[in-house]
Design an enzyme around this catalytic site. Structure first.
Site, PDB file in Angstrom:
ATOM      1  N   ASP A  52      14.478 -37.778 -27.481  1.00 27.98           N
ATOM      2  CA  ASP A  52      13.541 -38.423 -27.270  1.00 27.98           C
ATOM      3  C   ASP A  52      11.996 -36.798 -27.172  1.00 27.98           C
ATOM      4  O   ASP A  52      10.905 -35.963 -26.596  1.00 27.98           O
ATOM      5  CB  ASP A  52      13.125 -39.338 -26.050  1.00 27.98           C
ATOM      6  CG  ASP A  52      10.995 -39.086 -25.759  1.00 27.98           C
ATOM      7  OD1 ASP A  52      10.146 -39.211 -26.627  1.00 27.98           O
ATOM      8  OD2 ASP A  52      10.522 -39.557 -25.065  1.00 27.98           O
TER       9      ASP A  52
ATOM     10  N   THR B  56       9.557 -33.533 -30.333  1.00 27.87           N
ATOM     11  CA  THR B  56       8.476 -33.755 -30.809  1.00 27.87           C
ATOM     12  C   THR B  56       8.717 -33.794 -32.575  1.00 27.87           C
ATOM     13  O   THR B  56      10.091 -33.893 -32.384  1.00 27.87           O
ATOM     14  CB  THR B  56       7.620 -32.657 -30.722  1.00 27.87           C
ATOM     15  OG1 THR B  56       8.273 -31.353 -30.469  1.00 27.87           O
ATOM     16  CG2 THR B  56       6.646 -32.702 -29.193  1.00 27.87           C
ATOM     17  N   ASP B  57       9.134 -33.394 -33.153  1.00 25.65           N
ATOM     18  CA  ASP B  57       9.076 -33.327 -34.782  1.00 25.65           C
ATOM     19  C   ASP B  57       9.912 -32.077 -34.945  1.00 25.65           C
ATOM     20  O   ASP B  57       9.752 -31.216 -34.554  1.00 25.65           O
ATOM     21  CB  ASP B  57       7.737 -33.183 -35.763  1.00 25.65           C
ATOM     22  CG  ASP B  57       7.145 -34.661 -35.690  1.00 25.65           C
ATOM     23  OD1 ASP B  57       7.228 -35.801 -34.966  1.00 25.65           O
ATOM     24  OD2 ASP B  57       5.813 -34.637 -35.969  1.00 25.65           O
TER      25      ASP B  57
ATOM     26  N   ASP C 256       7.628 -36.541 -20.633  1.00 25.85           N
ATOM     27  CA  ASP C 256       6.422 -37.713 -19.175  1.00 25.85           C
ATOM     28  C   ASP C 256       6.941 -38.757 -18.374  1.00 25.85           C
ATOM     29  O   ASP C 256       6.231 -39.234 -17.441  1.00 25.85           O
ATOM     30  CB  ASP C 256       5.817 -38.372 -20.393  1.00 25.85           C
ATOM     31  CG  ASP C 256       6.807 -39.127 -21.459  1.00 25.85           C
ATOM     32  OD1 ASP C 256       7.201 -40.182 -21.178  1.00 25.85           O
ATOM     33  OD2 ASP C 256       6.669 -38.492 -22.741  1.00 25.85           O
TER      34      ASP C 256
ATOM     35  N   PRO D 275       9.735 -25.658 -30.680  1.00 22.47           N
ATOM     36  CA  PRO D 275      11.376 -25.561 -29.761  1.00 22.47           C
ATOM     37  C   PRO D 275      11.751 -27.395 -30.463  1.00 22.47           C
ATOM     38  O   PRO D 275      13.112 -26.786 -29.686  1.00 22.47           O
ATOM     39  CB  PRO D 275      10.277 -25.466 -28.665  1.00 22.47           C
ATOM     40  CG  PRO D 275       8.955 -26.371 -29.003  1.00 22.47           C
ATOM     41  CD  PRO D 275       8.846 -25.489 -30.263  1.00 22.47           C
TER      42      PRO D 275
ATOM     43  N   ASP E 157      16.941 -25.669 -21.868  1.00 24.33           N
ATOM     44  CA  ASP E 157      16.506 -25.704 -23.498  1.00 24.33           C
ATOM     45  C   ASP E 157      17.520 -27.039 -23.104  1.00 24.33           C
ATOM     46  O   ASP E 157      18.726 -27.238 -23.015  1.00 24.33           O
ATOM     47  CB  ASP E 157      16.983 -24.845 -24.184  1.00 24.33           C
ATOM     48  CG  ASP E 157      17.310 -25.121 -25.684  1.00 24.33           C
ATOM     49  OD1 ASP E 157      17.608 -25.715 -26.291  1.00 24.33           O
ATOM     50  OD2 ASP E 157      16.984 -24.207 -25.832  1.00 24.33           O
TER      51      ASP E 157
ATOM     52  N   GLN F 112       4.038 -24.345 -26.836  1.00 23.84           N
ATOM     53  CA  GLN F 112       3.518 -25.054 -27.079  1.00 23.84           C
ATOM     54  C   GLN F 112       2.131 -24.819 -26.776  1.00 23.84           C
ATOM     55  O   GLN F 112       2.081 -24.525 -24.615  1.00 23.84           O
ATOM     56  CB  GLN F 112       4.033 -26.585 -27.118  1.00 23.84           C
ATOM     57  CG  GLN F 112       4.166 -27.412 -25.870  1.00 23.84           C
ATOM     58  CD  GLN F 112       4.909 -27.709 -26.295  1.00 23.84           C
ATOM     59  OE1 GLN F 112       6.410 -28.937 -27.117  1.00 23.84           O
ATOM     60  NE2 GLN F 112       5.755 -28.611 -25.041  1.00 23.84           N
TER      61      GLN F 112
END
EC number: 2.5.1.16
Length: 273
Positions: A158, A160-161, A90, A165, A140, A34
């Site tokens: 947690d 991404t949309d 994060d 991935p 992964d 990304q």
């Protein structure tokens, strides 16, 4: 990522976007998975964007991270001692779980560059990765869960949309694998997007979990920098979920929030019925 007159904009549609005035672009890299951009904004401090979408800002990250950890923490049958975090590179979710007193946290992030960016620009969040109770694994998450032979009280998605991935993290196959690693009375929670702008993400998470878990609920919260400011989370368990009375407060979370987040507007109820 190219800025237009010192503004970063996240596009919600062809006709709508949310824009942040930027004092500096601190980073822009393309990883194997990304694009990561880091901006210093006037109103929200540092802002992390992945593929053009806001992931967190210094000013309001606590809301998302408390919602995705402190709500499920209080929905397990007994106070949880272990957690698996999928995504969360994060470190914000892991840090909140440490604050809640968990003894074991496994954090699986597919993109090691997210972790490195957080260590460099968000040291308070990424400090969780230096704690001996946290095992950070760059892998992964789907493959990790498939081969995992441990049990966890909490599983937190947690991500991404549901595209790129993260797409497989909303699949029936993945949820089925989760059922095998949840301890008795344990819960799984996943961020499930904006009910207003991303209803398909919410329906995908809810219907998928509904086929595999006995009790599935949706809760929502206010996150100013996410699309519409109104965000959903889907939580599920093999056991009936009844919130335990909280003995702690966060900056956003308290007893009223624990009760109120499950009170859904009618249009959200209609999405999941």
């Amino acid at each position: 990522m190219k800025l237009i007159e010192n503004w970063f904009s996240e596009r919600y549609s062809d006709n709508l976007q949310l824009s942040f005035r930027v004092s500096d672009q601190l980073l822009s890299i393309k990883t194997d998975y990304q694009r990561i951009d880091l901006f210093d904004t006037y109103d929200f401090g540092k802002l992390l964007a992945i593929d053009g979408t806001v992931q967190l800002t210094e000013r309001d990250e606590y809301i998302y991270h408390e919602l995705i950890t402190m709500i499920p923490y209080h929905m397990t049958k007994n106070p949880p001692q272990s957690a698996l975090v999928i995504g969360g590179g994060d470190g914000g979710a892991a840090r909140r779980l440490l604050d809640l007193g968990l003894n074991k946290i496994v954090n699986v992030e597919i993109d090691g560059q997210v972790v490195e960016v957080s260590k460099r620009f968000f040291p308070d969040l990424s400090s969780a990765f230096t704690d001996k109770r946290v095992n950070l694994i760059i892998d992964d998450g789907i493959k990790y869960v498939r081969k995992c032979n441990e049990k966890f009280d909490l599983v937190i998605i947690d991500s991404t949309d549901p595209e790129g991935p993260a797409e497989g993290l909303f699949s029936m196959e993945f949820y089925s694998d989760i059922t095998k690693i949840l301890s008795d009375g344990g819960v799984i929670v996943s961020q499930s997007g904006s009910p207003f702008y991303q209803p398909k993400a919410l329906k995908l998470a809810y219907t998928g979990m509904r086929r595999l878990f006995k009790d599935v609920k949706v809760y929502t919260g206010f996150i100013p920098t996410y699309p519409s400011g109104f965000w959903s989370f889907t939580i599920a368990s093999e056991d009936a979920m009844n919130p335990r009375k909280p003995a702690i407060k966060g900056k956003y979370f308290n007893e009223d929030v624990l009760d109120g987040v499950f009170k859904l507007p009618q249009f959200v109820k209609d999405l999941i019925t």
